[in-house]
Design a protein around this motif. Structure first.
Motif, PDB file in Angstrom:
ATOM      1  N   LEU A 210       2.236   1.931  -3.467  1.00  0.00           N
ATOM      2  CA  LEU A 210       1.217   2.441  -4.403  1.00  0.00           C
ATOM      3  C   LEU A 210       0.808   3.873  -4.024  1.00  0.00           C
TER       4      LEU A 210
ATOM      5  N   ILE B 166      -6.758  -6.852  -5.070  1.00  0.00           N
ATOM      6  CA  ILE B 166      -6.290  -5.510  -4.731  1.00  0.00           C
ATOM      7  C   ILE B 166      -6.470  -4.645  -5.971  1.00  0.00           C
TER       8      ILE B 166
ATOM      9  N   LEU C 180       0.838  -1.213   0.000  1.00  0.00           N
ATOM     10  CA  LEU C 180       0.000   0.000   0.000  1.00  0.00           C
ATOM     11  C   LEU C 180       0.868   1.257   0.000  1.00  0.00           C
TER      12      LEU C 180
ATOM     13  N   TYR D 120      -1.445   6.353  -6.229  1.00  0.00           N
ATOM     14  CA  TYR D 120      -2.653   5.537  -6.429  1.00  0.00           C
ATOM     15  C   TYR D 120      -3.471   5.478  -5.139  1.00  0.00           C
TER      16      TYR D 120
ATOM     17  N   TRP E  69      -9.150  -3.096  -1.336  1.00  0.00           N
ATOM     18  CA  TRP E  69      -8.961  -4.538  -1.377  1.00  0.00           C
ATOM     19  C   TRP E  69     -10.170  -5.251  -0.794  1.00  0.00           C
TER      20      TRP E  69
ATOM     21  N   VAL F 251      -6.127   2.691  -3.281  1.00  0.00           N
ATOM     22  CA  VAL F 251      -6.227   1.233  -3.348  1.00  0.00           C
ATOM     23  C   VAL F 251      -7.417   0.740  -2.539  1.00  0.00           C
TER      24      VAL F 251
ATOM     25  N   ALA G 170      -6.221  -0.928  -7.652  1.00  0.00           N
ATOM     26  CA  ALA G 170      -5.628   0.399  -7.472  1.00  0.00           C
ATOM     27  C   ALA G 170      -6.043   1.288  -8.634  1.00  0.00           C
TER      28      ALA G 170
END
Ligand code: SAM
Length: 410
Positions: free
Chosen positions: A151, A179, A148, A156, A160, A158, A181
């Motif tokens: 990203l 996941i 995480l 990004y 999940w 995200v 993103a």
């Protein structure tokens, strides 16, 4: 804009098949099996998707591709969606003065991270075992948090969700974390920013609930946690209880436990062939002998001696024997094809022959939603089971693909 997909760790093409069923086109894929010289998964993939001119496919170690990426970003074409199922490994990092942040060698997350950093696709969909959310045991949640954190640093947001395929109408209890993103300049991420990280997003308006609905249950908190540690800080000391649903955006994390709105499930019985070859049937001797099927699947409490002479107590509970035909199957693992008595291979009582037997490759393909004989492309039968143990439930990907199409349209 036409949506294009790049598929990493492609195996026998579960992502590609599911996404094609939802109308999304894969333009480039990569698969390489490091454990063996032979490449049966790659051969299977090419057999089914032979168009190398328009949809090139590379059977090389992904690290060889990413090594060229810095100087030649075109080795992977631009794409709107990057997908891949990759292993749960140790994602921890060390920082050196000369080279900056370094992950452990051979850890595939860092190949994905590099592709995202250089290609910067608007959307990413990854798949992993749900253990990722809690690993490593000694620093719970560190590896998911590193993912995480990376990203987040690449700009990004995200979301999940752990999805158990059997809870959404499929014939296998296969539980995986997906996941998703989205780059922060996409409409989807802007929508999240507007709504805020909340139970409403995870239960109703986010990426997953549309195709994988959950109960609209009250939650005991709606306040996100701060997530503004560097990746090095996360690696060194961050620990967190990630639940089966969650979202991360701009330095905040919000995670709750969601409960599926259970679709009527499909039982294992429905994938069974009426007639199977005699080699799949097991003898009574194999069932009853010492360390036979009955023993392996039964509960035990016994004294064992380790190789170094250490004597210890071993205990484990029973698993269904034979496997129930009126429930979805257990998870298919890579050793499913083993005819040697073991715990994880399914053993059923054939409803037609009324005798015990293992599952055939076709039945295992059906449990993953692949067309019959998808892996009958020249590989050994043990490899057919192996590939299915690695693959995903195609119907789950098709539904994620339907949702991706909606999200990417906006
Ligand atoms: C979890 S499986 C994904 C299976 C795939 N989603 C499917 O439907 O068949 C991961 C795949 O990554 C491949 N793999 C492992 N290391 C790799 C590497 N260094 N480069 C490319 N592929 C790799 C494995 O051979 C395996 O097929």
């Amino acid at each position: 804009m036409k949506h294009s997909v790049v598929e990493l760790f492609a195996g026998v093409g579960g992502f590609r098949l599911g996404l094609e069923q939802s109308g999304l086109e894969t333009i480039w894929a990569n698969q390489w099996e490091p454990a063996t010289k032979i490449q049966p998964a790659a051969e299977c993939y090419i057999t089914h998707f032979p168009d190398q001119k328009n949809n090139p496919y590379f059977n090389t170690d992904i690290s060889e591709v990413t090594a060229q990426l810095e100087t030649n970003p075109k080795v992977i074409p631009n794409h709107s969606l990057l997908v891949g199922g990759f292993p749960c490994q140790d994602y921890s990092v060390a920082t050196t003065k000369a080279k900056g942040m370094l992950g452990k060698k051979g850890v595939l997350w860092w190949e994905i991270e590099k592709i995202v950093r250089i290609k910067n696709p608007p959307y990413i969909l990854l798949e992993n075992v749900d253990r990722l959310l809690a690993s490593p045991a000694k620093q719970r949640g560190r590896d998911m948090a590193i993912l995480l954190g990376c990203l987040r640093d690449l700009n990004y947001s995200v979301e999940w969700r752990v999805i158990n395929a059997s809870e959404y109408g499929f014939a296998q209890k296969r539980r995986r974390v997906f996941i998703f993103a989205s780059r922060n300049d996409t409409k989807h991420s802007k929508g999240l920013k507007k709504e805020g990280l909340s139970h409403n997003w995870l239960q109703k308006n986010g990426f997953f609930p549309a195709e994988f609905p959950v109960k609209q249950e009250p939650v005991d908190h709606d306040k996100p946690d701060d997530f503004n540690y560097t990746v090095q800080e996360i690696s060194d000391k961050f620990s967190f209880r990630f639940q089966n649903a969650g979202v991360m955006s701009e330095g905040k994390i919000y995670t709750i436990k969601v409960a599926p709105i259970q679709a009527s499930f499909k039982p294992l019985r429905e994938v069974l062939l009426k007639e199977v070859e005699s080699k799949y049937f097991v003898t009574e001797t194999d069932i009853l002998k010492s360390r036979g099927w009955q023993y392996m699947k039964g509960s035990k409490k016994e004294q064992r001696t380790a190789k170094n002479g250490h004597v210890y107590q071993y205990a484990e509970g029973a698993i269904p024997f034979p496997d129930k035909l009126d429930s979805p199957s257990r998870t298919i693992l890579t050793n499913e094809g083993s005819q040697n008595p073991n715990r994880s291979t399914h053993l059923i009582e054939d409803p037609f022959a009324k005798k015990y037997r293992t599952l055939t490759p076709v039945e295992v393909e059906r449990l993953n939603g692949f067309p019959d004989n998808w892996t009958d492309t020249g590989m050994a039968e043990s490899k057919r089971y192996f590939c299915m143990g690695n693959a995903l439930v195609v119907g789950v990907i098709e539904r994620l693909g339907n949702r991706l199409k909606q999200v990417m349209k906006t």
